[in-house]
Structures are given as structure tokens and as C-alpha cells.
Design a protein around this motif. Structure first.
Motif, mmCIF file in Angstrom:
data_model
loop_
_atom_site.group_PDB
_atom_site.id
_atom_site.type_symbol
_atom_site.label_atom_id
_atom_site.label_comp_id
_atom_site.label_asym_id
_atom_site.label_seq_id
_atom_site.Cartn_x
_atom_site.Cartn_y
_atom_site.Cartn_z
ATOM 1 N N ASP A 195 0.825 -1.203 0.000
ATOM 2 C CA ASP A 195 0.000 0.000 0.000
ATOM 3 C C ASP A 195 0.862 1.256 0.000
ATOM 4 O O ASP A 195 0.499 2.277 -0.577
ATOM 5 C CB ASP A 195 -0.938 -0.004 1.211
ATOM 6 C CG ASP A 195 -1.952 1.116 1.164
ATOM 7 O OD1 ASP A 195 -2.770 1.135 0.216
ATOM 8 O OD2 ASP A 195 -1.933 1.981 2.061
ATOM 9 N N ARG B 170 -6.499 -2.657 -2.378
ATOM 10 C CA ARG B 170 -6.422 -1.306 -1.804
ATOM 11 C C ARG B 170 -7.608 -1.045 -0.877
ATOM 12 O O ARG B 170 -7.461 -0.423 0.179
ATOM 13 C CB ARG B 170 -6.347 -0.258 -2.907
ATOM 14 C CG ARG B 170 -4.984 -0.209 -3.592
ATOM 15 C CD ARG B 170 -4.820 1.030 -4.476
ATOM 16 N NE ARG B 170 -5.796 1.123 -5.551
ATOM 17 C CZ ARG B 170 -5.686 0.515 -6.740
ATOM 18 N NH1 ARG B 170 -4.633 -0.223 -7.006
ATOM 19 N NH2 ARG B 170 -6.618 0.660 -7.651
ATOM 20 N N SER C 85 3.242 2.781 -4.298
ATOM 21 C CA SER C 85 2.261 2.937 -5.378
ATOM 22 C C SER C 85 2.698 2.274 -6.680
ATOM 23 O O SER C 85 1.862 1.840 -7.467
ATOM 24 C CB SER C 85 1.951 4.413 -5.609
ATOM 25 O OG SER C 85 3.140 5.113 -5.945
#
Length: 168
Positions: free
Chosen positions: A63, A119, A66
Motif C-alpha cells: 500500500d 487497496r 504505489s
């Protein structure tokens, strides 16, 4: 704090034998009981999401990246072997939380990224986990937190000096 049954039995025996520093033994058992309770509750929080602590760590690291991470970078950051990372990633991939993508510059190299579902799960779990951790220490003032951190560091520094099997 209620000691785990096994520690109560060991503490009772230490008292019976009149071992030195029974109070230190009790503190050790309190620490172990607390750590075990924290681990148990953490596992219970992660389980409904199909996560273990290891999978949670992978989600957390991914997380924060990116652009994704290579498996060897994940292993290094998590402090585990590449084989362990492979197993964790296999499980996350089965749950459609991550995807493995070949690097454009080197088709043999992989980059691991969170999927949209990954996500979303990460955000939900991180928010819940953050609130849980804040609750664990919520009744401690800032000076008490600092004092606890200092005391834990002080005890931890004794581990190297008292390592079992190490010549004195």
C-alpha cells in the motif's frame, strides 16, 4: 493482569522453590501474557479479512509503494525469506488482493501491486487496526507512553547480555 495458566503454575513453583527475584519472574510472565493476548486479538481482527499477520504486513508494504515492489524487496523490508514472501503472495493473489506483473524492462522480473480490491481491504483493515492499537494504549498519558517505551528498551537491552548459551 491475569497471567496465562502456564505462567501461574511456573510462578507458583518459583515461589515454592524460593528462587531469586520472583518479582522479576512475574514481570516476565506478565509481559509474555500481554504479548500473547495482543497477538491473539490481532489475529482475531485480521481473520475476517482472510489475513494473517504476514499477509497484513505484505498489504501494508504494498500500500505504501504505489509503483509496487519486487518480491525480493518485500522480503527484505518484511525481514522474511523470499520463500515466505512467495507463500504469502500466493495467498493474497488467490484472494485477488494483489497481482504479479512482469517488469517491462525485464520480463523475468516481477513487480507486485495491490489490486483495487486489495487497496480497499488495506484501507479498511488499516483503519480498523489503527483504532485497535490506539485503544490498547489510549488510557496512557504521553509521559506514561514515553516511560513505558523507555522501560521496554531498557529491558530489551538486557537480552543481548543474558542470551542463553552465551558465555559470561
Amino acid at each position: 493482569m491475569e497471567l496465562a495458566q502456564k505462567y501461574q503454575a511456573l510462578l507458583h513453583e518459583a515461589q515454592r522453590r524460593q528462587l531469586p527475584d520472583v518479582a522479576g519472574i512475574r514481570l516476565c510472565f506478565q509481559t509474555l501474557s500481554l504479548a500473547s493476548a495482543i497477538d491473539r486479538d490481532c489475529a482475531a481482527l485480521l481473520a475476517p479479512h482472510g489475513l494473517s499477520e504476514g499477509r497484513f504486513v505484505m498489504l501494508f508494504l504494498l500500500d505504501a509503494a504505489s509503483e509496487g515492489l519486487a518480491p525480493n524487496a518485500l522480503a527484505e523490508q518484511a525481514g522474511v525469506t523470499r520463500a515466505t514472501v512467495t507463500g504469502l503472495l500466493d495467498g493474497l493473489e488467490r484472494e485477488a488482493l494483489i497481482e504479479r506483473q512482469a517488469e517491462a524492462s525485464d520480463r523475468r522480473a516481477l513487480r507486485i501491486r495491490l489490486t483495487l480490491k486489495g487497496r480497499q481491504v488495506a484501507k479498511q483493515v488499516f483503519d480498523q487496526h489503527g483504532r485497535w492499537i490506539a485503544g490498547l494504549f489510549g488510557n496512557l498519558s504521553a509521559p506514561e507512553r514515553q516511560q513505558l517505551a523507555t522501560l521496554l528498551d531498557k529491558v530489551a537491552s538486557n537480552l543481548d547480555a543474558t542470551q542463553p548459551g552465551r558465555p559470561e
